[in-house]
Design an enzyme around this catalytic site. Structure first.
Site, PDB file in Angstrom:
ATOM      1  N   GLU A 110      -0.803  13.987  -9.924  1.00  0.00           N
ATOM      2  CA  GLU A 110       0.104  12.953 -10.469  1.00  0.00           C
ATOM      3  C   GLU A 110       1.413  13.577 -10.939  1.00  0.00           C
ATOM      4  O   GLU A 110       1.734  13.529 -12.120  1.00  0.00           O
ATOM      5  CB  GLU A 110      -0.556  12.263 -11.674  1.00  0.00           C
ATOM      6  N   HIS A 130      -4.944  16.078 -17.412  1.00  0.00           N
ATOM      7  CA  HIS A 130      -3.517  16.402 -17.385  1.00  0.00           C
ATOM      8  C   HIS A 130      -3.355  17.606 -18.300  1.00  0.00           C
ATOM      9  O   HIS A 130      -3.601  17.499 -19.498  1.00  0.00           O
ATOM     10  CB  HIS A 130      -2.683  15.210 -17.875  1.00  0.00           C
ATOM     11  N   LYS A 165       6.456   7.273 -14.840  1.00  0.00           N
ATOM     12  CA  LYS A 165       6.929   7.351 -16.228  1.00  0.00           C
ATOM     13  C   LYS A 165       8.237   8.119 -16.441  1.00  0.00           C
ATOM     14  O   LYS A 165       9.116   7.621 -17.134  1.00  0.00           O
ATOM     15  CB  LYS A 165       5.786   7.928 -17.083  1.00  0.00           C
TER      16      LYS A 165
HETATM   17  C1  PLP Z   1       3.283  11.494 -17.865  1.00  0.00           C
HETATM   18  C2  PLP Z   1       2.098  11.569 -16.976  1.00  0.00           C
HETATM   19  C3  PLP Z   1       2.180  12.214 -15.717  1.00  0.00           C
HETATM   20  C4  PLP Z   1       3.405  12.979 -15.262  1.00  0.00           C
HETATM   21  O1  PLP Z   1       3.445  14.215 -15.906  1.00  0.00           O
HETATM   22  P1  PLP Z   1       4.602  15.306 -15.581  1.00  0.00           P
HETATM   23  O2  PLP Z   1       4.377  16.327 -16.609  1.00  0.00           O
HETATM   24  O3  PLP Z   1       5.904  14.600 -15.698  1.00  0.00           O
HETATM   25  O4  PLP Z   1       4.339  15.801 -14.200  1.00  0.00           O
HETATM   26  C5  PLP Z   1       1.071  12.189 -14.904  1.00  0.00           C
HETATM   27  N1  PLP Z   1      -0.069  11.561 -15.284  1.00  0.00           N
HETATM   28  C6  PLP Z   1      -0.191  10.927 -16.466  1.00  0.00           C
HETATM   29  C7  PLP Z   1      -1.465  10.257 -16.794  1.00  0.00           C
HETATM   30  C8  PLP Z   1       0.884  10.931 -17.360  1.00  0.00           C
HETATM   31  O5  PLP Z   1       0.758  10.312 -18.540  1.00  0.00           O
END
Ligand code: PLP
Length: 399
Positions: A270, A194, A66
């Site tokens: 992630e 997250h 993303k």
């Molecule tokens: C955006 C997102 C990430 C990446 O998050 P960062 O803060 O850029 O490390 C990981 N997992 C999911 C499900 C996300 O939506």
């Protein structure tokens, strides 16, 4: 947009310099390709990936596409042995085009259309995320092919993006989902969360890991199949204008918490921002200028609707620097090119007097910048120029 966007302040300019190598890279790139540009250094991608891997030695890293869904980033990380975190069919297509084996991917969007599920399955990705029973029911049709993670919510008001407001469930709801999945013969592989993007405090991860551990114990107590995976998400922080804890130090308490889990639990993460933020530099040029209310306004060919969209959608404070240095410094404004008045990047900054065509460089422009840019007013997005795509014995070009 509910909140006013942030405008860069003086802090973003103080103590910024460019090395002689950076200056020559910037000048030769603009000569060849024009402005505005984003300069992507794949060697920074490599070193950030390796740093995080060293800091989390037992964790499999799935790069979340993303923040910077660019083919060169995917290719570089594929060669490094990384895995990938996908959320949309577009992201599935991008990794498929780069030859990423589907076993190295997971699909983590908690809310999906049937077509999103089918596209990912057709590619071969069979791990998905759910956080409610409505979503779980979508997998009845695919129960023999899929394994699911249940996403828990842990609120975090300090993060740039509190991703647990929109997604995730409570531990009690997770247990209900896992029990229902058993009734429906759908395999649950584990839990995910997250803690929010650019999380500065590792305790957020520790608390979430320990709560997940309790849920995993309750799963066994209720006679449900033991969970084999914990996904600790993204959110790992980088230094914009404020100093952040170095990643190896940041991960010490996280590793301690992970050590509390049964050895049978495989841990994945992630990361997005941490891998890519430092890897891009933006280069914009001055299109024109005017004096207004005691400040000099410089109108650049890139702005809020372009590479600086993160000032609107993210909370990043990108460090900026002008190529021209010295002479008298005057209070200045840096504005973007569109006819909209919110298109201002920085106000009340002390800048040397710039001529039209002079260059303004932004650092830490890799995450959530070009990814959220638009072509509003027909100002085309900055072109991305890729450096160090081949992993030869090169040096990082971007400091
Ligand atoms: C955006 C997102 C990430 C990446 O998050 P960062 O803060 O850029 O490390 C990981 N997992 C999911 C499900 C996300 O939506």
């Amino acid at each position: 947009m509910a909140h006013a966007h942030s405008v860069l302040d003086f802090q973003s300019f103080s103590s910024q310099t460019l090395s002689a190598a950076e200056v020559s890279l910037i000048e030769s790139s603009v000569e060849q390709f024009g402005a505005p540009l984003l300069l992507l250094d794949c060697d920074v991608i490599r070193s950030q990936y390796r740093e995080l891997k060293n800091a989390l030695p037992t964790v499999t890293l799935h790069f979340a596409l993303k923040p910077l869904p660019h083919p060169a980033v995917v290719k570089t990380l594929l060669e490094e042995g990384a895995s990938f975190d996908l959320a949309t069919t577009g992201e599935v297509e991008l990794v498929a085009q780069q030859g990423v084996p589907a076993e190295r991917t997971i699909h983590t969007h908690p809310i999906k259309r049937d077509s999103d599920i089918r596209d990912a399955l057709a590619y071969g990705c069979n791990v998905f995320v759910v956080d409610n029973l409505n979503e779980l029911a979508k997998f009845k049709a695919y129960k023999d092919e899929v394994e699911l993670l249940v996403r828990l919510s842990f609120r975090n008001s300090e993060a740039f993006a509190d991703l647990s407001k929109k997604f995730g469930c409570s531990p009690e709801q997770a247990l209900t989902i896992i029990e229902t999945a058993k009734e429906w013969n759908i395999r649950i592989k584990g839990l995910s969360f997250h803690v929010g993007s650019q999380t500065m405090n590792p305790q957020k991860y520790v608390d979430a890991i320990l709560t997940c551990k309790q849920v995993m114990e309750q799963v066994v107590e209720r006679g449900l199949p033991a969970l084999s995976t914990l996904d600790i998400g993204g959110g790992f922080p980088v230094s914009y204008s404020k100093h952040v804890t170095p990643i190896d130090e940041f991960c010490v308490p996280i590793n301690e918490a992970l050590n509390e889990l049964p050895e049978t639990v495989h841990v994945i993460a992630e990361p997005g921002r941490f891998i890519v933020a430092q890897a891009m530099m933006s280069v914009a040029s001055v299109m024109g200028q005017a004096e207004r209310e005691g400040q000099i306004w410089y109108y650049l060919d890139d702005g809020i609707y372009g590479s600086f969209s993160g000032l609107m959608f993210d909370d990043a404070q990108y460090p900026l620097v002008t190529l021209k240095q010295g002479g008298e410094y005057l209070p200045s404004v840096l504005a973007g090119p569109t006819c909209d008045s919110i298109d201002v990047i920085a106000e009340n900054v002390m800048l040397p007097q710039l001529d039209n065509g002079d260059l303004v460089v932004g650092r830490m422009m890799g995450a959530y910048t070009s990814a959220t840019a638009t072509d509003f007013n027909f100002f085309k997005r900055a072109q991305t120029i890729v450096f160090n795509e081949e992993a030869a014995a090169q040096e990082r070009m971007i400091g």
